[in-house]
Design an enzyme around this catalytic site. Structure first.
Site, PDB file in Angstrom:
ATOM      1  N   HIS A  41      -7.219  -2.793  -1.401  1.00  0.00           N
ATOM      2  CA  HIS A  41      -6.538  -2.089  -2.503  1.00  0.00           C
ATOM      3  C   HIS A  41      -7.294  -2.426  -3.795  1.00  0.00           C
ATOM      4  CE1 HIS A  41      -2.811  -1.239  -0.141  1.00  0.00           C
ATOM      5  NE2 HIS A  41      -3.190  -2.333   0.504  1.00  0.00           N
ATOM      6  N   ARG A  50      -7.178  -0.603  -6.457  1.00  0.00           N
ATOM      7  CA  ARG A  50      -6.242  -0.259  -7.541  1.00  0.00           C
ATOM      8  C   ARG A  50      -6.653   0.864  -8.494  1.00  0.00           C
ATOM      9  NH1 ARG A  50      -2.174  -2.233  -4.913  1.00  0.00           N
ATOM     10  NH2 ARG A  50      -1.990  -4.494  -4.895  1.00  0.00           N
ATOM     11  N   ASN A 104      -2.550   3.927  -2.262  1.00  0.00           N
ATOM     12  CA  ASN A 104      -1.334   3.704  -3.076  1.00  0.00           C
ATOM     13  C   ASN A 104      -1.716   3.322  -4.493  1.00  0.00           C
ATOM     14  OD1 ASN A 104      -2.313   1.214  -2.184  1.00  0.00           O
ATOM     15  ND2 ASN A 104      -0.309   0.241  -2.322  1.00  0.00           N
ATOM     16  N   LYS A 130      -3.775   7.428   5.824  1.00  0.00           N
ATOM     17  CA  LYS A 130      -2.927   6.242   5.845  1.00  0.00           C
ATOM     18  C   LYS A 130      -1.458   6.659   5.879  1.00  0.00           C
ATOM     19  CE  LYS A 130      -1.444   1.984   5.436  1.00  0.00           C
ATOM     20  NZ  LYS A 130      -1.442   1.179   4.248  1.00  0.00           N
ATOM     21  N   HIS A 173       0.821   1.672   8.575  1.00  0.00           N
ATOM     22  CA  HIS A 173       1.576   0.473   8.206  1.00  0.00           C
ATOM     23  C   HIS A 173       2.866   0.582   9.016  1.00  0.00           C
ATOM     24  CE1 HIS A 173       3.309  -2.434   5.042  1.00  0.00           C
ATOM     25  NE2 HIS A 173       4.273  -2.220   5.911  1.00  0.00           N
ATOM     26  N   HIS A 214      -2.594  -4.461  10.101  1.00  0.00           N
ATOM     27  CA  HIS A 214      -1.757  -5.663   9.959  1.00  0.00           C
ATOM     28  C   HIS A 214      -0.545  -5.781  10.899  1.00  0.00           C
ATOM     29  CE1 HIS A 214       0.630  -3.220   7.221  1.00  0.00           C
ATOM     30  NE2 HIS A 214      -0.191  -3.362   6.210  1.00  0.00           N
ATOM     31  N   ASP A 242      -6.641  -6.557   3.719  1.00  0.00           N
ATOM     32  CA  ASP A 242      -5.474  -6.122   2.943  1.00  0.00           C
ATOM     33  C   ASP A 242      -5.486  -6.805   1.571  1.00  0.00           C
ATOM     34  OD1 ASP A 242      -3.201  -4.808   2.199  1.00  0.00           O
ATOM     35  OD2 ASP A 242      -1.851  -5.841   3.571  1.00  0.00           O
ATOM     36  N   HIS A 288      -2.482  -8.551  -7.368  1.00  0.00           N
ATOM     37  CA  HIS A 288      -1.463  -8.383  -8.419  1.00  0.00           C
ATOM     38  C   HIS A 288      -1.677  -9.543  -9.385  1.00  0.00           C
ATOM     39  CE1 HIS A 288       0.842  -5.364  -6.219  1.00  0.00           C
ATOM     40  NE2 HIS A 288       0.849  -6.142  -5.154  1.00  0.00           N
ATOM     41  N   GLY A 327       1.974  -8.390  -1.744  1.00  0.00           N
ATOM     42  CA  GLY A 327       0.534  -8.261  -1.511  1.00  0.00           C
ATOM     43  C   GLY A 327      -0.218  -9.481  -1.979  1.00  0.00           C
TER      44      GLY A 327
END
Ligand SMILES: [Zn+2]
Length: 409
Positions: free
Chosen positions: A58, A60, A90, A134, A159, A208, A273, A277, A292
């Site tokens: 990710h 971002r 995402n 995804k 997921h 995962h 993964d 953050h 996360g």
């Protein structure tokens, strides 16, 4: 006379061999045990591996640039030895249409240090179809997912948690996360994915997985991935991590962690993964704390630490970090003439302490800070170009390219 020759102990045809690897026009042009003439040479005593492929990151951007950017994310990946990373959809605005995917490509293609792919979020709307889909169950209805899956022509990555089975707990804390997102929710989602596969037989991957039960439930033709947090952390670590250990699916019981680590023969790949953050977003009270964990820069050292302890062998590490993901996503990789010259060079015995100060990721923390590990990335080469070197750092502003079609043409 070759442009560049890389020489040293190389993991090739299931063993370590001293090889000279000639690189021409970004590709491997010759492999030889004898010396090859070249304009430039990289000679190393460290181990040369086929470039690591991370199928789950990710980075971002576009959107949450305060957590990570495509540049800082791909720099962190390069420092972790990764030559190709597949980025999740995402973003601040979820990438649900081809138009949004094209807009994302425009932004990130100017910043990528390593090669990459971009997922499209399946579900709503389900008109779009790209090589990387995804499915985050809960984002759309199971009917939407079936519509999307039945028409797909790419790899369908899931997921696997069924939100219908999420539990309610009064005044919950981080210790309740494994109850609120219980293993049963993961198992039920796996059964739904099995039913889709049985009906349509599309390429299907569950990213995962976290429990022994999922390993037993998932049909053999569906590939399975694990993440470093579920191999190296469990609910035991929550005493130290608190809400920093919040991740979906959650950290599980120690018994599940040990089961996964000791049954990697049943697993097809490791995806980090890497989900950065900021510390402020992580230290919020449960349940507000974001889910996360970062970890792209040290996952290979965590695996080599297990190798050093005698718990893993080199062929398993190469399969999980390179050959497995290459096969799942149809990437022509591996050390062979004609393939892209992607290499990860690692001092596999080097003992070191993980220190977040050394990291390129923007998020500024790691659950593995202070851990003593084995293995240090010395160089990362993407299509023949050294993009990371231990003593120097990142050596390019932009070199990566998208390895997958965006417009489906
Ligand atoms: Zn993820």
């Amino acid at each position: 006379m070759y442009t560049l020759v890389l020489s040293g102990p190389t993991y090739y045809q299931n063993k370590i061999q001293n090889l000279n690897i000639a690189i021409e026009n970004q590709k491997i042009s010759k492999l030889s045990k004898s010396k090859l003439k070249s304009e430039a040479t990289i000679k190393t005593k460290d181990l040369i591996l086929p470039g690591l492929i991370d199928p789950h990151v990710h980075f971002r951007e576009p959107g949450n640039k305060h957590k990570e950017t495509f540049r800082t994310g791909t720099c962190a990946a390069a420092a972790g030895g990764i030559t190709t990373a597949l980025d999740m959809p995402n973003n601040y605005r979820h990438i649900t249409t081809k138009k949004l995917l094209q807009e994302k490509e425009k932004i990130v293609s100017k910043k990528a240090v390593i090669d990459y792919g971009l997922y499209l979020q399946a579900g709503i709307p389900s008109e779009a179809d790209t090589p990387l889909m995804k499915y985050f169950l809960g984002f759309g209805s199971f009917d939407d997912y079936e519509k999307c899956y039945s028409k797909s022509t790419g790899v369908n990555v899931f997921h696997a948690e069924d939100p219908e089975l999420f539990q309610e707990v009064e005044n919950p804390t981080i210790y309740d996360h494994n109850t609120i997102h219980p293993p049963e929710a993961a198992e039920a989602a796996c059964k739904f994915i099995n039913s889709l596969y049985s009906k349509y037989q599309k390429p299907t991957h569950i990213t995962h997985i976290t429990t022994r039960q999922e390993v037993h439930t998932i049909l053999p033709n569906i590939t399975k991935g694990v993440t470093p947090p579920h191999l190296f952390l469990s609910i035991k670590n929550l005493d130290v991590l608190g809400t920093f250990g919040k991740v979906d699916p959650p950290l599980r019981e120690e018994a599940d962690r040990i089961y996964l680590l000791t049954h990697l023969d049943k697993i097809d790949c490791v995806g980090t993964d890497h989900a950065p953050h900021t510390p402020e977003e992580k230290e919020a009270d449960y349940p507000a704390a974001k889910s996360g964990l970062p970890g792209i820069e040290d996952y290979i050292s965590l695996l080599f630490t297990e190798l050093h302890k005698g718990n893993l062998d080199l062929s398993t590490i190469v399969r999980l970090t390179h050959a497995g993901p290459a096969k799942i996503f149809g990437l022509k990789r591996g050390i062979a003439t004609g393939n892209d010259a992607d290499f990860t060079i690692i001092d596999r015995k080097k003992e070191r302490i993980i220190n977040v100060q050394d990291h390129f990721s923007k998020c500024g923390w790691t659950p593995y800070d202070g851990w003593k590990v084995r293995g240090e990335i010395q160089k990362t080469l993407v299509r023949g170009k050294t993009v990371f070197e231990k003593e120097v750092g990142i050596l390019t502003r932009k070199w990566g390219k998208n390895l997958f079609k965006i417009d489906g043409k």
